[in-house]
Design a protein around this motif. Structure first.
Motif, PDB file in Angstrom:
ATOM      1  N   ALA A   1       0.832  -1.206   0.000  1.00  0.00           N
ATOM      2  CA  ALA A   1       0.000   0.000   0.000  1.00  0.00           C
ATOM      3  C   ALA A   1       0.867   1.255   0.000  1.00  0.00           C
ATOM      4  O   ALA A   1       0.580   2.228  -0.726  1.00  0.00           O
ATOM      5  CB  ALA A   1      -0.929  -0.010   1.215  1.00  0.00           C
ATOM      6  N   ALA A   2       1.913   1.256   0.815  1.00  0.00           N
ATOM      7  CA  ALA A   2       2.813   2.418   0.849  1.00  0.00           C
ATOM      8  C   ALA A   2       3.503   2.600  -0.492  1.00  0.00           C
ATOM      9  O   ALA A   2       3.634   3.738  -0.992  1.00  0.00           O
ATOM     10  CB  ALA A   2       3.848   2.227   1.963  1.00  0.00           C
ATOM     11  N   TRP A   3       3.920   1.507  -1.088  1.00  0.00           N
ATOM     12  CA  TRP A   3       4.581   1.567  -2.396  1.00  0.00           C
ATOM     13  C   TRP A   3       3.634   2.104  -3.462  1.00  0.00           C
ATOM     14  O   TRP A   3       4.023   2.894  -4.319  1.00  0.00           O
ATOM     15  CB  TRP A   3       5.079   0.163  -2.753  1.00  0.00           C
TER      16      TRP A   3
ATOM     17  N   GLY B   1       5.255   5.429  -4.186  1.00  0.00           N
ATOM     18  CA  GLY B   1       6.087   5.151  -5.349  1.00  0.00           C
ATOM     19  C   GLY B   1       5.873   6.090  -6.520  1.00  0.00           C
ATOM     20  O   GLY B   1       6.851   6.552  -7.139  1.00  0.00           O
ATOM     21  N   PRO B   2       4.621   6.426  -6.871  1.00  0.00           N
ATOM     22  CA  PRO B   2       4.414   7.324  -8.028  1.00  0.00           C
ATOM     23  C   PRO B   2       5.045   8.697  -7.874  1.00  0.00           C
ATOM     24  O   PRO B   2       5.279   9.387  -8.882  1.00  0.00           O
ATOM     25  CB  PRO B   2       2.884   7.432  -8.104  1.00  0.00           C
TER      26      PRO B   2
ATOM     27  N   GLN C   1       3.012   2.641 -14.610  1.00  0.00           N
ATOM     28  CA  GLN C   1       1.669   2.158 -14.887  1.00  0.00           C
ATOM     29  C   GLN C   1       1.258   1.049 -13.910  1.00  0.00           C
ATOM     30  O   GLN C   1       0.096   0.959 -13.522  1.00  0.00           O
ATOM     31  CB  GLN C   1       1.587   1.642 -16.322  1.00  0.00           C
ATOM     32  N   THR C   2       2.215   0.229 -13.501  1.00  0.00           N
ATOM     33  CA  THR C   2       1.911  -0.825 -12.530  1.00  0.00           C
ATOM     34  C   THR C   2       1.499  -0.232 -11.194  1.00  0.00           C
ATOM     35  O   THR C   2       0.567  -0.720 -10.538  1.00  0.00           O
ATOM     36  CB  THR C   2       3.133  -1.744 -12.340  1.00  0.00           C
ATOM     37  N   LEU C   3       2.152   0.839 -10.781  1.00  0.00           N
ATOM     38  CA  LEU C   3       1.794   1.492  -9.522  1.00  0.00           C
ATOM     39  C   LEU C   3       0.395   2.092  -9.593  1.00  0.00           C
ATOM     40  O   LEU C   3      -0.392   1.972  -8.645  1.00  0.00           O
ATOM     41  CB  LEU C   3       2.823   2.576  -9.182  1.00  0.00           C
ATOM     42  N   VAL C   4       0.082   2.722 -10.718  1.00  0.00           N
ATOM     43  CA  VAL C   4      -1.258   3.299 -10.880  1.00  0.00           C
ATOM     44  C   VAL C   4      -2.309   2.190 -10.897  1.00  0.00           C
ATOM     45  O   VAL C   4      -3.367   2.303 -10.269  1.00  0.00           O
ATOM     46  CB  VAL C   4      -1.333   4.134 -12.165  1.00  0.00           C
TER      47      VAL C   4
END
Length: 300
Positions: free
Chosen positions: A46-48, A52-53, A89-92
């Motif tokens: 969740a933090a990542w 991350g973005p 895109q993976t984070l989004v």
């Protein structure tokens, strides 16, 4: 009358097992290494997903010098065919999948708890109607119903998808809660409250729900992973999240055709999805072992 009321309240507090068991359940849950691992991984994920973005490229920006580039220092998860950063895109997509999972899963549990408790406590015609609806929805494949409703998702926002996932995910737990409620309604503390004129919804809120809270917590936890998988599956086949929104399911769908030639497009979103669902399963299993006295993890 005041002394009788006091005695009834004491009886309710002593007989009701919901509140006293809660600390014990939590203690037994976190005595298991898998609970700590699951919670730790979920917190990190969740933090990542949200931090991350801030340090990643714009997911919509294209790099004209890096079309279909494999993972590198500039693009950790590589790029797609138009030069967009797969890591960003993976984070989004992870954000969207987590939001859907953490809303739809608990929402389905709330529906199951309310409907199941009301049916089991009230009984009669209401109970028969609820059981008929549950049996009907269990017979009809929920996935195909969601597929048929997919045009609604495309016309509305992704919130409609969350709503429908929750609406078609509550039936099994509702049957469990109904069965537990039918046994609880004959307990002394429930009878005492009913004889004192306490309303139906107050009894359900104060005495029924606390005694099935452990089961509901387990269901909500496991429901998060189930909702994420449902959304990913629907989006993978083009029936869930649609552009311009991104989820893990849409990324998997886009990367499937290039899974052999450009595996990073598929492997990284798939790995994130597997780890997320596995972490929620670890927490749910630890809760279930803590609640179930016959579980092997709880045997001395």
């Amino acid at each position: 009358m005041s002394m009788l009321s006091t005695e009834v309240e004491i009886l309710e507090e002593n007989v009701s097992s919901g509140a006293p068991r809660r600390p014990n359940v939590l203690r037994r849950t976190f005595s298991s290494p898998q609970a700590w691992i699951g919670v730790g991984v979920l917190v990190i994920i969740a933090a990542w997903a949200w931090i991350g973005p801030l340090f990643a490229p714009d997911p919509e920006t294209t790099d004209p010098l890096a079309f279909s580039q494999s993972p590198s220092g500039a693009h950790w998860f590589g790029t797609n065919s138009i030069g967009q950063d797969v890591y960003a895109q993976t984070l989004v997509g992870l954000q969207k999948s987590l939001v859907i999972g953490f809303i739809a899963g608990p929402a389905a549990t709330v529906i199951a708890g309310f409907v199941g408790a009301l049916a089991g406590y009230v009984g009669g015609v209401w109970d028969k109607v609820v059981v008929w609806i549950i049996d009907l929805l269990l017979v009809l494949p929920a996935f195909y119903i969601l597929v048929l409703l997919s045009p609604v998702f495309k016309k509305l926002s992704w919130i409609a998808l969350v709503f429908f996932i929750a609406v078609f995910s509550w039936m099994v737990m509702a049957r469990v809660v109904r069965g537990q409620t039918m046994s609880l309604r004959d307990r002394d503390f429930v009878k005492a409250a009913r004889y004192m004129g306490v309303g139906t919804f107050t009894i359900i809120r104060r005495h029924i729900i606390p005694n099935v809270a452990s089961l509901l917590i387990i269901d909500a936890t496991l429901g998060v992973g189930a909702a994420i998988l449902t959304e990913s599956t629907l989006s993978y086949f083009g029936f869930g999240i649609h552009a311009p929104d991104v989820s893990l399911g849409t990324l998997l769908s886009q990367g499937t055709s290039a899974a052999v030639t450009r595996p990073w497009l598929f492997v990284f979103p798939a790995a994130v999805l597997v780890v997320t669902v596995l972490a929620t399963s670890l927490v749910g299993d630890a809760l279930r072992d803590a609640v179930d006295p016959t579980s092997g993890a709880n045997r001395d």
